[in-house]
Design a protein around this motif. Structure first.
Motif, PDB file in Angstrom:
ATOM      1  N   VAL A  17       0.829  -1.209   0.000  1.00  0.00           N
ATOM      2  CA  VAL A  17       0.000   0.000   0.000  1.00  0.00           C
ATOM      3  C   VAL A  17       0.870   1.269   0.000  1.00  0.00           C
ATOM      4  N   LEU A  18       2.176   1.114   0.154  1.00  0.00           N
ATOM      5  CA  LEU A  18       3.080   2.258   0.295  1.00  0.00           C
ATOM      6  C   LEU A  18       2.954   3.266  -0.841  1.00  0.00           C
ATOM      7  N   LYS A  19       2.939   2.819  -2.060  1.00  0.00           N
ATOM      8  CA  LYS A  19       2.866   3.748  -3.204  1.00  0.00           C
ATOM      9  C   LYS A  19       1.588   4.584  -3.144  1.00  0.00           C
ATOM     10  N   ARG A  20       0.475   3.969  -2.791  1.00  0.00           N
ATOM     11  CA  ARG A  20      -0.777   4.729  -2.675  1.00  0.00           C
ATOM     12  C   ARG A  20      -0.673   5.770  -1.567  1.00  0.00           C
ATOM     13  N   LEU A  21      -0.012   5.406  -0.460  1.00  0.00           N
ATOM     14  CA  LEU A  21       0.144   6.359   0.639  1.00  0.00           C
ATOM     15  C   LEU A  21       1.053   7.514   0.239  1.00  0.00           C
ATOM     16  N   THR A  22       2.189   7.229  -0.363  1.00  0.00           N
ATOM     17  CA  THR A  22       3.107   8.317  -0.729  1.00  0.00           C
ATOM     18  C   THR A  22       2.507   9.200  -1.831  1.00  0.00           C
ATOM     19  N   ASP A  23       1.753   8.617  -2.751  1.00  0.00           N
ATOM     20  CA  ASP A  23       1.050   9.437  -3.750  1.00  0.00           C
ATOM     21  C   ASP A  23       0.053  10.370  -3.063  1.00  0.00           C
ATOM     22  N   LEU A  24      -0.656   9.840  -2.073  1.00  0.00           N
ATOM     23  CA  LEU A  24      -1.609  10.653  -1.316  1.00  0.00           C
ATOM     24  C   LEU A  24      -0.894  11.782  -0.582  1.00  0.00           C
ATOM     25  N   GLY A  32       7.426  16.600   3.341  1.00  0.00           N
ATOM     26  CA  GLY A  32       8.368  15.495   3.312  1.00  0.00           C
ATOM     27  C   GLY A  32       7.888  14.357   4.191  1.00  0.00           C
ATOM     28  N   TYR A  33       8.495  13.196   3.991  1.00  0.00           N
ATOM     29  CA  TYR A  33       8.187  12.030   4.796  1.00  0.00           C
ATOM     30  C   TYR A  33       9.378  11.092   4.738  1.00  0.00           C
ATOM     31  N   THR A  34       9.446  10.196   5.691  1.00  0.00           N
ATOM     32  CA  THR A  34      10.505   9.200   5.754  1.00  0.00           C
ATOM     33  C   THR A  34       9.865   7.825   5.761  1.00  0.00           C
ATOM     34  N   VAL A  35      10.419   6.902   4.954  1.00  0.00           N
ATOM     35  CA  VAL A  35       9.912   5.540   4.868  1.00  0.00           C
ATOM     36  C   VAL A  35      11.001   4.593   5.358  1.00  0.00           C
ATOM     37  N   LEU A  36      10.621   3.718   6.280  1.00  0.00           N
ATOM     38  CA  LEU A  36      11.546   2.718   6.818  1.00  0.00           C
ATOM     39  C   LEU A  36      10.903   1.335   6.766  1.00  0.00           C
ATOM     40  N   PRO A  37      11.703   0.295   6.540  1.00  0.00           N
ATOM     41  CA  PRO A  37      11.144  -1.059   6.610  1.00  0.00           C
ATOM     42  C   PRO A  37      10.876  -1.424   8.068  1.00  0.00           C
ATOM     43  N   VAL A  38       9.841  -2.187   8.284  1.00  0.00           N
ATOM     44  CA  VAL A  38       9.542  -2.709   9.616  1.00  0.00           C
ATOM     45  C   VAL A  38       9.958  -4.173   9.609  1.00  0.00           C
ATOM     46  N   LEU A  39      10.837  -4.545  10.519  1.00  0.00           N
ATOM     47  CA  LEU A  39      11.387  -5.894  10.529  1.00  0.00           C
ATOM     48  C   LEU A  39      10.500  -6.916  11.211  1.00  0.00           C
ATOM     49  N   GLY A  40       9.682  -6.469  12.119  1.00  0.00           N
ATOM     50  CA  GLY A  40       8.803  -7.378  12.835  1.00  0.00           C
ATOM     51  C   GLY A  40       8.135  -6.644  13.976  1.00  0.00           C
ATOM     52  N   GLY A  41       7.318  -7.376  14.709  1.00  0.00           N
ATOM     53  CA  GLY A  41       6.658  -6.773  15.854  1.00  0.00           C
ATOM     54  C   GLY A  41       5.621  -7.697  16.436  1.00  0.00           C
ATOM     55  N   LYS A  42       4.825  -7.122  17.294  1.00  0.00           N
ATOM     56  CA  LYS A  42       3.751  -7.874  17.925  1.00  0.00           C
ATOM     57  C   LYS A  42       2.538  -6.970  17.975  1.00  0.00           C
ATOM     58  N   GLY A  43       1.417  -7.489  17.569  1.00  0.00           N
ATOM     59  CA  GLY A  43       0.208  -6.688  17.539  1.00  0.00           C
ATOM     60  C   GLY A  43      -1.009  -7.484  17.924  1.00  0.00           C
ATOM     61  N   HIS A  44      -2.134  -7.019  17.475  1.00  0.00           N
ATOM     62  CA  HIS A  44      -3.433  -7.600  17.801  1.00  0.00           C
ATOM     63  C   HIS A  44      -3.497  -9.098  17.485  1.00  0.00           C
ATOM     64  N   HIS A  45      -2.846  -9.502  16.416  1.00  0.00           N
ATOM     65  CA  HIS A  45      -2.886 -10.905  15.991  1.00  0.00           C
ATOM     66  C   HIS A  45      -1.633 -11.675  16.382  1.00  0.00           C
ATOM     67  N   ALA A  57       4.515  -8.856  -0.031  1.00  0.00           N
ATOM     68  CA  ALA A  57       3.099  -9.072   0.274  1.00  0.00           C
ATOM     69  C   ALA A  57       2.802  -9.069   1.769  1.00  0.00           C
ATOM     70  N   GLY A  58       3.654  -9.640   2.586  1.00  0.00           N
ATOM     71  CA  GLY A  58       3.416  -9.676   4.030  1.00  0.00           C
ATOM     72  C   GLY A  58       4.257  -8.682   4.793  1.00  0.00           C
ATOM     73  N   ALA A  59       5.030  -7.882   4.088  1.00  0.00           N
ATOM     74  CA  ALA A  59       5.937  -6.928   4.727  1.00  0.00           C
ATOM     75  C   ALA A  59       5.190  -5.675   5.177  1.00  0.00           C
ATOM     76  N   MET A  60       5.769  -4.992   6.139  1.00  0.00           N
ATOM     77  CA  MET A  60       5.215  -3.743   6.651  1.00  0.00           C
ATOM     78  C   MET A  60       6.262  -2.648   6.504  1.00  0.00           C
ATOM     79  N   VAL A  61       5.803  -1.403   6.400  1.00  0.00           N
ATOM     80  CA  VAL A  61       6.680  -0.236   6.349  1.00  0.00           C
ATOM     81  C   VAL A  61       6.183   0.787   7.355  1.00  0.00           C
ATOM     82  N   SER A  62       7.078   1.676   7.739  1.00  0.00           N
ATOM     83  CA  SER A  62       6.731   2.775   8.623  1.00  0.00           C
ATOM     84  C   SER A  62       6.999   4.083   7.889  1.00  0.00           C
ATOM     85  N   VAL A  63       6.023   4.967   7.895  1.00  0.00           N
ATOM     86  CA  VAL A  63       6.145   6.268   7.235  1.00  0.00           C
ATOM     87  C   VAL A  63       5.950   7.340   8.298  1.00  0.00           C
ATOM     88  N   THR A  64       6.896   8.266   8.383  1.00  0.00           N
ATOM     89  CA  THR A  64       6.829   9.354   9.349  1.00  0.00           C
ATOM     90  C   THR A  64       6.671  10.671   8.629  1.00  0.00           C
TER      91      THR A  64
END
Length: 103
Positions: A17-24, A32-45, A57-64
């Protein structure tokens, strides 16, 4: 040294979804914004990791994004409209910057 209050928006979402977000963000005239890869974490699931993923497909990114408070709603509302349809989170926090002309 003069300090300036700003708002920081952190968006964690699925990498496809990153391209849609950065286009928005570009359409919203975010300075400006910064994009970083997210290596892992723990959440609701539970715990997850991008280790061993064959594609983004299963990767996550962080945009600041850092913006002036008067621009917060104009950025936050359309960003959340996009993110709420996907796996992801949006947080807002107060930050202090040194170079106010950049935000």
């Amino acid at each position: 040294m003069e300090l300036h209050a700003r708002k920081r928006i952190d968006i964690v979402l699925e990498a496809p979804v990153l391209k849609r977000l950065t286009d928005l963000l570009d359409r919203l005239d975010v300075t400006g914004y910064t994009v970083l890869p997210v290596l892992g974490g723990k959440g609701h699931h539970g715990v997850w990791s991008r280790e061993g993923l064959p594609s983004s497909a299963g990767a996550m990114v962080s945009v600041t994004v850092i913006t002036a408070e008067e621009n917060l709603d104009a950025v936050l509302e359309p960003v959340f409209t996009l993110v709420k349809r996907h796996i992801g989170i949006v947080t807002v926090s107060d930050v202090t910057v040194l170079r106010s002309d950049r935000f």
